[in-house]
Design a protein around this motif. Structure first.
Motif, PDB file in Angstrom:
ATOM      1  N   LEU A  45       4.494   2.050   6.514  1.00 59.92           N
ATOM      2  CA  LEU A  45       3.571   2.763   5.633  1.00 59.92           C
ATOM      3  C   LEU A  45       2.202   2.091   5.649  1.00 59.92           C
ATOM      4  O   LEU A  45       2.093   0.886   5.416  1.00 59.92           O
ATOM      5  CB  LEU A  45       4.117   2.767   4.196  1.00 59.92           C
ATOM      6  N   LYS A  46       1.164   2.876   5.905  1.00 59.27           N
ATOM      7  CA  LYS A  46      -0.205   2.365   5.873  1.00 59.27           C
ATOM      8  C   LYS A  46      -0.770   2.478   4.465  1.00 59.27           C
ATOM      9  O   LYS A  46      -0.747   3.544   3.867  1.00 59.27           O
ATOM     10  CB  LYS A  46      -1.097   3.155   6.842  1.00 59.27           C
ATOM     11  N   ASN A  73      15.447  -5.101   2.433  1.00 58.86           N
ATOM     12  CA  ASN A  73      15.884  -5.999   3.505  1.00 58.86           C
ATOM     13  C   ASN A  73      15.015  -5.856   4.747  1.00 58.86           C
ATOM     14  O   ASN A  73      15.502  -5.885   5.886  1.00 58.86           O
ATOM     15  CB  ASN A  73      17.358  -5.746   3.854  1.00 58.86           C
ATOM     16  N   GLY A  74      13.726  -5.663   4.514  1.00 55.44           N
ATOM     17  CA  GLY A  74      12.778  -5.611   5.621  1.00 55.44           C
ATOM     18  C   GLY A  74      12.649  -4.273   6.314  1.00 55.44           C
ATOM     19  O   GLY A  74      11.901  -4.145   7.293  1.00 55.44           O
ATOM     20  N   THR A  75      13.331  -3.247   5.811  1.00 57.60           N
ATOM     21  CA  THR A  75      13.282  -1.950   6.499  1.00 57.60           C
ATOM     22  C   THR A  75      12.129  -1.068   6.017  1.00 57.60           C
ATOM     23  O   THR A  75      11.862  -0.035   6.623  1.00 57.60           O
ATOM     24  CB  THR A  75      14.609  -1.187   6.329  1.00 57.60           C
ATOM     25  N   ILE A  76      11.469  -1.444   4.913  1.00 53.99           N
ATOM     26  CA  ILE A  76      10.259  -0.751   4.493  1.00 53.99           C
ATOM     27  C   ILE A  76       9.099  -1.715   4.675  1.00 53.99           C
ATOM     28  O   ILE A  76       9.005  -2.736   4.001  1.00 53.99           O
ATOM     29  CB  ILE A  76      10.342  -0.270   3.029  1.00 53.99           C
ATOM     30  N   LYS A  77       8.234  -1.398   5.609  1.00 54.95           N
ATOM     31  CA  LYS A  77       7.127  -2.276   5.965  1.00 54.95           C
ATOM     32  C   LYS A  77       5.805  -1.618   5.565  1.00 54.95           C
ATOM     33  O   LYS A  77       5.456  -0.559   6.072  1.00 54.95           O
ATOM     34  CB  LYS A  77       7.133  -2.560   7.467  1.00 54.95           C
ATOM     35  N   VAL A 100      -1.314  11.499   7.352  1.00 64.10           N
ATOM     36  CA  VAL A 100      -1.779  10.485   8.298  1.00 64.10           C
ATOM     37  C   VAL A 100      -1.677   9.083   7.695  1.00 64.10           C
ATOM     38  O   VAL A 100      -1.390   8.110   8.390  1.00 64.10           O
ATOM     39  CB  VAL A 100      -3.235  10.777   8.728  1.00 64.10           C
ATOM     40  N   GLN A 101      -1.927   8.978   6.402  1.00 66.21           N
ATOM     41  CA  GLN A 101      -1.903   7.699   5.675  1.00 66.21           C
ATOM     42  C   GLN A 101      -0.887   7.803   4.552  1.00 66.21           C
ATOM     43  O   GLN A 101      -0.729   8.871   3.939  1.00 66.21           O
ATOM     44  CB  GLN A 101      -3.296   7.405   5.121  1.00 66.21           C
ATOM     45  N   ALA A 102      -0.228   6.703   4.238  1.00 65.35           N
ATOM     46  CA  ALA A 102       0.841   6.739   3.236  1.00 65.35           C
ATOM     47  C   ALA A 102       0.355   6.463   1.820  1.00 65.35           C
ATOM     48  O   ALA A 102       0.690   7.193   0.880  1.00 65.35           O
ATOM     49  CB  ALA A 102       1.939   5.749   3.596  1.00 65.35           C
ATOM     50  N   LEU A 103      -0.428   5.397   1.623  1.00 58.81           N
ATOM     51  CA  LEU A 103      -0.715   4.895   0.284  1.00 58.81           C
ATOM     52  C   LEU A 103      -2.179   4.545   0.104  1.00 58.81           C
ATOM     53  O   LEU A 103      -2.870   4.185   1.057  1.00 58.81           O
ATOM     54  CB  LEU A 103       0.126   3.634   0.011  1.00 58.81           C
ATOM     55  N   SER A 104      -2.641   4.638  -1.139  1.00 56.17           N
ATOM     56  CA  SER A 104      -3.996   4.197  -1.469  1.00 56.17           C
ATOM     57  C   SER A 104      -4.107   3.975  -2.973  1.00 56.17           C
ATOM     58  O   SER A 104      -3.272   4.446  -3.751  1.00 56.17           O
ATOM     59  CB  SER A 104      -5.035   5.224  -1.034  1.00 56.17           C
ATOM     60  N   ILE A 105      -5.147   3.245  -3.365  1.00 58.02           N
ATOM     61  CA  ILE A 105      -5.525   3.124  -4.770  1.00 58.02           C
ATOM     62  C   ILE A 105      -6.717   4.042  -4.966  1.00 58.02           C
ATOM     63  O   ILE A 105      -7.778   3.823  -4.375  1.00 58.02           O
ATOM     64  CB  ILE A 105      -5.899   1.671  -5.128  1.00 58.02           C
ATOM     65  N   THR A 106      -6.548   5.067  -5.761  1.00 54.31           N
ATOM     66  CA  THR A 106      -7.549   6.126  -5.876  1.00 54.31           C
ATOM     67  C   THR A 106      -8.141   6.141  -7.273  1.00 54.31           C
ATOM     68  O   THR A 106      -7.405   6.263  -8.256  1.00 54.31           O
ATOM     69  CB  THR A 106      -6.919   7.498  -5.568  1.00 54.31           C
ATOM     70  N   ASN A 107      -9.464   6.030  -7.369  1.00 47.49           N
ATOM     71  CA  ASN A 107     -10.058   6.115  -8.700  1.00 47.49           C
ATOM     72  C   ASN A 107     -10.090   7.555  -9.162  1.00 47.49           C
ATOM     73  O   ASN A 107     -10.226   8.489  -8.357  1.00 47.49           O
ATOM     74  CB  ASN A 107     -11.452   5.464  -8.730  1.00 47.49           C
ATOM     75  N   LEU A 250     -12.389   3.411 -16.268  1.00 40.78           N
ATOM     76  CA  LEU A 250     -12.023   4.204 -15.101  1.00 40.78           C
ATOM     77  C   LEU A 250     -10.550   4.009 -14.731  1.00 40.78           C
ATOM     78  O   LEU A 250     -10.142   2.909 -14.358  1.00 40.78           O
ATOM     79  CB  LEU A 250     -12.909   3.795 -13.916  1.00 40.78           C
ATOM     80  N   PRO A 251      -9.740   5.085 -14.794  1.00 41.36           N
ATOM     81  CA  PRO A 251      -8.347   4.981 -14.353  1.00 41.36           C
ATOM     82  C   PRO A 251      -8.253   4.819 -12.838  1.00 41.36           C
ATOM     83  O   PRO A 251      -9.032   5.405 -12.085  1.00 41.36           O
ATOM     84  CB  PRO A 251      -7.737   6.328 -14.786  1.00 41.36           C
ATOM     85  N   LEU A 252      -7.292   4.023 -12.409  1.00 40.83           N
ATOM     86  CA  LEU A 252      -7.014   3.798 -10.986  1.00 40.83           C
ATOM     87  C   LEU A 252      -5.560   4.171 -10.731  1.00 40.83           C
ATOM     88  O   LEU A 252      -4.657   3.630 -11.369  1.00 40.83           O
ATOM     89  CB  LEU A 252      -7.264   2.337 -10.612  1.00 40.83           C
ATOM     90  N   ILE A 253      -5.342   5.095  -9.817  1.00 43.33           N
ATOM     91  CA  ILE A 253      -4.003   5.631  -9.585  1.00 43.33           C
ATOM     92  C   ILE A 253      -3.462   5.173  -8.233  1.00 43.33           C
ATOM     93  O   ILE A 253      -4.155   5.260  -7.218  1.00 43.33           O
ATOM     94  CB  ILE A 253      -4.021   7.177  -9.627  1.00 43.33           C
ATOM     95  N   LEU A 254      -2.246   4.654  -8.228  1.00 45.47           N
ATOM     96  CA  LEU A 254      -1.564   4.335  -6.983  1.00 45.47           C
ATOM     97  C   LEU A 254      -0.993   5.636  -6.441  1.00 45.47           C
ATOM     98  O   LEU A 254      -0.067   6.204  -7.016  1.00 45.47           O
ATOM     99  CB  LEU A 254      -0.454   3.306  -7.215  1.00 45.47           C
ATOM    100  N   THR A 255      -1.570   6.128  -5.361  1.00 44.34           N
ATOM    101  CA  THR A 255      -1.192   7.437  -4.823  1.00 44.34           C
ATOM    102  C   THR A 255      -0.476   7.285  -3.488  1.00 44.34           C
ATOM    103  O   THR A 255      -0.711   6.335  -2.735  1.00 44.34           O
ATOM    104  CB  THR A 255      -2.432   8.331  -4.628  1.00 44.34           C
ATOM    105  N   MET A 256       0.375   8.274  -3.203  1.00 38.95           N
ATOM    106  CA  MET A 256       1.108   8.279  -1.933  1.00 38.95           C
ATOM    107  C   MET A 256       1.119   9.679  -1.360  1.00 38.95           C
ATOM    108  O   MET A 256       1.126  10.685  -2.100  1.00 38.95           O
ATOM    109  CB  MET A 256       2.538   7.777  -2.128  1.00 38.95           C
TER     110      MET A 256
END
Length: 344
Positions: A45-46, A73-77, A100-107, A250-256
């Motif tokens: 996951l990027k 156990n190392g299977t999610i990188k 294209v991208q998995a994760l970000s911190i989005t304001n 400002l809220p910051l959301i962990l998005t996927m």
């Protein structure tokens, strides 16, 4: 002839077995759940964000990567790309929506064009403190906004600590009159712009990367940023005053990416969510210390930290509410829900 037919049949079976075994190995980006023999495949996951490697964004992302690896156990990188290596907020949002991208911190301000209800957080002085804002966002009210994301191709895994935006400038701001005619860089968010207009400033949206040079050259008189970014982005070198105006939290959301989320198994989804929850809680505590440490660093460097008359600014910006609320779906109801949650 019988022997020759049996030999050919046996060869075909062996070839097919080899082909199937070969197809059951390797890694994937949020695809597949098991390899040959029932062993879990690696999910890669990027994770991109816009701040530096010294930031609390990076601290949270690294913690989540560590926890996800340990729990799986190392299977999610998770591989972290800081400092806009994968693009700015808007580009990363689009990359997540397309898988294209998995994760970000989005304001929150970067998501209002996608989820207009999030504009409610543009209201000036909506919250009284960081702790109050975090409490509301991590309750049922905050979950309501995360639940709006899947229809737009995103999954909301939770909230980081909100950040308190204060005005830095080469002028002390004690009262509303001190802000008159100041040319301030603001976020490209209607609520932010309207609030600063009511305070008599000239709000000037521009790319964040241009602010340092613009302040140095006198193109703008200041801007607004959290204490940690004021230090990290070296505004400490070009601004003499950091004014505790506390206009926006400002809220910051962990998005996927929903596309990548849907490709994972239920067990993998559970692991990612657990890692996210623990990393977000870790970041919230970390940020409390970073907030106070940053203010002390300013003072040590000779920057004047001004305790602005927040109540006077709050009264003057209250006129922004009707203007902002009318453009938000069910805006008044959303505000009532937040006000009720603040009292609990």
């Amino acid at each position: 002839m019988k022997k020759r037919g049996m030999a050919l049949g046996l060869a075909a079976v062996m070839a097919l077995s080899t082909l199937l075994a070969g197809c059951g190995t390797g890694s994937t980006q949020a695809t597949g759940t098991q390899g040959a023999g029932g062993t879990a495949k690696t999910v890669e996951l990027k994770f991109g964000h816009v701040l530096s490697q010294d930031s609390h964004f990076q601290v949270m992302a690294d913690k989540m990567a560590e926890l996800a690896a340990a729990k799986s156990n190392g299977t999610i990188k998770i591989t972290v790309f800081p400092q806009s290596q994968l693009g700015g907020d808007s580009k990363m949002i689009q990359s997540m929506r397309t898988g294209v991208q998995a994760l970000s911190i989005t304001n929150q301000a970067s998501l209002v064009n996608t989820v207009p209800e999030l504009t409610i957080f543009d209201l000036p002085y909506l919250f009284d403190s960081i702790d109050q804002a975090n409490k509301v966002l991590n309750g049922p009210v905050g979950q309501k906004y995360l639940d709006l994301l899947p229809q737009h191709g995103l999954i909301g895994l939770g909230y980081m600590s909100v950040v308190e935006r204060n005005v830095f400038a080469n002028k002390a701001i004690h009262k509303p009159g001190d802000m008159k005619s100041l040319k301030l860089r603001t976020m490209q968010a209607p609520g932010h712009i309207k609030a600063y207009e009511l305070l008599g400033t000239q709000p000037t949206p521009m790319a964040y990367s241009e602010v340092y040079l613009s302040l140095q050259q006198g193109v703008v008189d200041g801007g607004d940023t959290p204490p940690d970014q004021f230090i990290m982005d070296k505004f400490i070198e070009v601004a003499k005053f950091y004014n505790m105006t506390k206009i926006h939290y400002l809220p910051l959301i962990l998005t996927m990416s929903k596309m990548q989320w849907d490709k994972m198994s239920p067990e993998q989804q559970k692991t990612v969510q657990e890692a996210a929850k623990e990393a977000l809680a870790f970041q919230t505590e970390y940020y409390k210390k970073e907030y106070h440490d940053s203010l002390e660093k300013m003072k040590a460097a000779g920057v004047k930290v001004i305790e602005t008359d927040v109540n006077a600014l709050k009264e003057q910006t209250s006129k922004a509410y009707d203007v902002i609320l009318k453009d938000i779906p069910n805006g008044k109801q959303l505000l009532e829900e937040i006000e009720a949650a603040k009292k609990q």
